[in-house]
Design an enzyme around this catalytic site. Structure first.
Site: not given
Length: 228
Positions: A45, A49, A118, A121
């Site tokens: 995650e 991102d 989450d 990502e």
């Protein structure tokens, strides 16, 4: 390593065939299912991102070569915020493939915005590690679709949009109330209620107060739009 059926179906929906399928399996594993022999998706995650941010920064610069930093920033935020990631996750049925512990399963974890965002990502990071940046960029742009094209209309965050809706009708600003906090300290969940002066209200759950407030505002706005 073989993919479970639901994860294999997800592979088809995101349009990427994994050379290292264990990456996708890790991307859909929530911390409630982690163990000494099973890694969760938190590190993916973190990476995803950053990959998503670079993809969207490039896309926005290419889309509007005359835009200033001040114009680009809210568009960028609208595209990479957790709410946007969760929307994409719902589009591809990511919740169906999530590996969750019993408590998360029983509390509706497959529908939770924070968990979906989450995991989305993490999937981006999994594709990046499996096949490189070009493959991750292609997938992101394909899944985000026309969101990039209509980003100016979506650039205001839901809390701002809801406040403007209320003010335009002579109402005081919406009131946000923390209804409940649950979960361990390292992974809390907040239930937030947003209420308008006319009595309409909605609750939402997320991993931070801000995310829960935004989610509640978004859901209430959607109901207001539907009632037009």
């Amino acid at each position: 390593m073989k993919l479970a059926a639901e994860v294999k179906a997800l592979e088809a929906r995101i349009g990427h065939s994994f050379a290292r399928p264990e990456l996708l399996a890790r991307a859909v594993t929530h911390s409630s299912m982690s163990s000494p022999t099973r890694s969760d998706n938190q590190r993916l995650e973190f990476l995803g991102d950053r990959v998503l941010g670079l993809v969207m920064a490039e896309a926005l610069l290419a889309k509007d070569k005359a835009a200033s930093e001040g114009q680009l920033a809210p568009r960028f935020n609208a595209l990479v915020r957790k709410e946007a990631c969760a929307d994409v996750a719902r589009d591809i049925g990511l919740g169906e493939a999530l590996k969750l512990g019993r408590s998360e399963m029983m509390s509706g974890g497959r529908r939770k915005q924070a968990l979906l965002g989450d995991a989305m990502e993490a999937v981006i990071a999994a594709v990046y590690l499996d096949a490189g940046f070009d493959a991750a960029r292609d997938m992101v742009l394909r899944l985000w679709g026309d969101r990039v094209g209509r980003v100016e209309a979506d650039a205001r965050d839901p809390k701002t949009a809801l406040q403007e809706w209320a003010q335009a009708r002579g109402m005081p600003p919406p009131v946000y109330t923390e209804v409940k906090r649950s979960g361990p300290d390292h992974a809390p969940e907040f239930t937030i209620c947003v209420a308008l002066a006319n009595g309409q209200q909605v609750q939402a759950v997320a991993g931070s107060k801000r995310q829960a407030e935004q989610a509640a505002a978004q859901e209430l706005l959607a109901g207001l739009d539907a009632g037009k």
